[in-house]
Design a protein around this motif. Structure first.
Motif, PDB file in Angstrom:
ATOM      1  N   CYS A   1     -32.772   2.920 -30.639  1.00 54.29           N
ATOM      2  CA  CYS A   1     -32.878   2.778 -29.189  1.00 54.29           C
ATOM      3  C   CYS A   1     -33.630   1.494 -28.844  1.00 54.29           C
ATOM      4  O   CYS A   1     -34.396   0.966 -29.653  1.00 54.29           O
ATOM      5  N   SER A   2     -33.414   1.039 -27.628  1.00 46.82           N
ATOM      6  CA  SER A   2     -34.108  -0.137 -27.118  1.00 46.82           C
ATOM      7  C   SER A   2     -34.338   0.036 -25.634  1.00 46.82           C
ATOM      8  O   SER A   2     -33.567   0.721 -24.959  1.00 46.82           O
TER       9      SER A   2
ATOM     10  N   ALA B   1     -27.595   4.493 -31.835  1.00 49.39           N
ATOM     11  CA  ALA B   1     -28.316   5.158 -30.758  1.00 49.39           C
ATOM     12  C   ALA B   1     -27.467   5.046 -29.491  1.00 49.39           C
ATOM     13  O   ALA B   1     -26.705   4.072 -29.323  1.00 49.39           O
ATOM     14  N   ILE B   2     -27.561   6.028 -28.630  1.00 45.85           N
ATOM     15  CA  ILE B   2     -26.803   6.030 -27.381  1.00 45.85           C
ATOM     16  C   ILE B   2     -27.776   6.093 -26.203  1.00 45.85           C
ATOM     17  O   ILE B   2     -28.678   6.950 -26.182  1.00 45.85           O
ATOM     18  N   GLY B   3     -27.589   5.215 -25.265  1.00 46.36           N
ATOM     19  CA  GLY B   3     -28.442   5.183 -24.079  1.00 46.36           C
ATOM     20  C   GLY B   3     -27.671   5.516 -22.823  1.00 46.36           C
ATOM     21  O   GLY B   3     -26.465   5.276 -22.729  1.00 46.36           O
ATOM     22  N   TRP B   4     -28.361   6.095 -21.870  1.00 46.22           N
ATOM     23  CA  TRP B   4     -27.826   6.314 -20.528  1.00 46.22           C
ATOM     24  C   TRP B   4     -28.573   5.393 -19.564  1.00 46.22           C
ATOM     25  O   TRP B   4     -29.812   5.293 -19.619  1.00 46.22           O
ATOM     26  N   PHE B   5     -27.813   4.761 -18.698  1.00 50.69           N
ATOM     27  CA  PHE B   5     -28.359   3.845 -17.708  1.00 50.69           C
ATOM     28  C   PHE B   5     -27.783   4.226 -16.351  1.00 50.69           C
ATOM     29  O   PHE B   5     -26.754   4.895 -16.260  1.00 50.69           O
ATOM     30  N   ARG B   6     -28.437   3.790 -15.298  1.00 49.30           N
ATOM     31  CA  ARG B   6     -27.893   4.027 -13.968  1.00 49.30           C
ATOM     32  C   ARG B   6     -28.142   2.810 -13.089  1.00 49.30           C
ATOM     33  O   ARG B   6     -29.076   2.040 -13.327  1.00 49.30           O
TER      34      ARG B   6
ATOM     35  N   SER C   1     -28.767  15.018 -25.383  1.00 53.84           N
ATOM     36  CA  SER C   1     -28.394  15.626 -26.656  1.00 53.84           C
ATOM     37  C   SER C   1     -27.139  14.938 -27.165  1.00 53.84           C
ATOM     38  O   SER C   1     -26.458  14.218 -26.418  1.00 53.84           O
ATOM     39  N   ARG C   2     -26.830  15.174 -28.424  1.00 52.95           N
ATOM     40  CA  ARG C   2     -25.624  14.585 -28.994  1.00 52.95           C
ATOM     41  C   ARG C   2     -25.007  15.517 -29.997  1.00 52.95           C
ATOM     42  O   ARG C   2     -25.700  16.331 -30.618  1.00 52.95           O
ATOM     43  N   ASP C   3     -23.719  15.399 -30.140  1.00 45.50           N
ATOM     44  CA  ASP C   3     -22.954  16.148 -31.127  1.00 45.50           C
ATOM     45  C   ASP C   3     -22.123  15.118 -31.878  1.00 45.50           C
ATOM     46  O   ASP C   3     -21.049  14.716 -31.414  1.00 45.50           O
ATOM     47  N   ASN C   4     -22.640  14.663 -32.996  1.00 40.60           N
ATOM     48  CA  ASN C   4     -21.946  13.598 -33.728  1.00 40.60           C
ATOM     49  C   ASN C   4     -20.572  14.050 -34.240  1.00 40.60           C
ATOM     50  O   ASN C   4     -19.651  13.232 -34.343  1.00 40.60           O
ATOM     51  N   ALA C   5     -20.461  15.317 -34.533  1.00 41.17           N
ATOM     52  CA  ALA C   5     -19.168  15.827 -34.998  1.00 41.17           C
ATOM     53  C   ALA C   5     -18.117  15.711 -33.903  1.00 41.17           C
ATOM     54  O   ALA C   5     -16.924  15.531 -34.182  1.00 41.17           O
TER      55      ALA C   5
ATOM     56  N   ASP D   1     -32.941  13.283 -33.271  1.00 43.44           N
ATOM     57  CA  ASP D   1     -34.275  13.872 -33.375  1.00 43.44           C
ATOM     58  C   ASP D   1     -35.311  13.137 -32.546  1.00 43.44           C
ATOM     59  O   ASP D   1     -36.454  13.604 -32.430  1.00 43.44           O
ATOM     60  N   THR D   2     -34.957  12.004 -31.983  1.00 42.78           N
ATOM     61  CA  THR D   2     -35.884  11.247 -31.138  1.00 42.78           C
ATOM     62  C   THR D   2     -35.196  10.915 -29.822  1.00 42.78           C
ATOM     63  O   THR D   2     -34.061  10.427 -29.820  1.00 42.78           O
TER      64      THR D   2
END
Length: 123
Positions: A103-104, A33-38, A71-75, A56-57
């Motif tokens: 995610c957490s 999972a990838i998170g964005w923080f600020r 969004s993500r593009d794993n490719a 999807d979540t």
């Protein structure tokens, strides 16, 4: 080497938009999972959004719901944060980070933080 690199920040007027990118390398991105923080000066780091391995979540902090999308593009080993209707309180350094599988809500659960990209919302 496990690495994440953010880009796309800049100076924008209130009401404007920016799209941040997070490029991953050195690990199996679709296992994370990838998170964005600020983080704004003088404030604690805040979780903004997170996207599941498959995409999807998604999760958003209440203050950005309806304005930000993730969004993500794993490719392409990339994750994106589209930020619309930006407000001055959205200003800060934005970071992406990876967490195995899920995610957490805790930033301490994430690893491989990038160097951050600066977002300034000001007239």
């Amino acid at each position: 080497q496990f690495q994440l690199v953010e880009s796309g920040g800049g100076l924008v007027q209130p009401g404007g938009a920016l799209k941040l990118s997070c490029a991953a390398s050195g690990f199996t991105v679709n296992h994370h999972a990838i998170g964005w923080f600020r983080q704004a000066p003088g404030k604690e780091r805040e979780g903004v959004s997170c996207i599941s391995r498959s995409g999807d979540t998604t999760y958003f902090v209440d203050s950005v719901k309806g304005r930000f999308t993730i969004s993500r593009d794993n490719a392409e080993h990339s994750v994106y944060l589209q930020m619309n209707s930006l407000k001055p309180e959205d200003s800060g350094t934005y970071y992406c980070a990876a967490r195995p599988w899920f995610c957490s809500g805790s930033s301490s659960d994430f690893r491989a933080w990038g160097q951050g990209t600066q977002v300034t919302v000001s007239s």
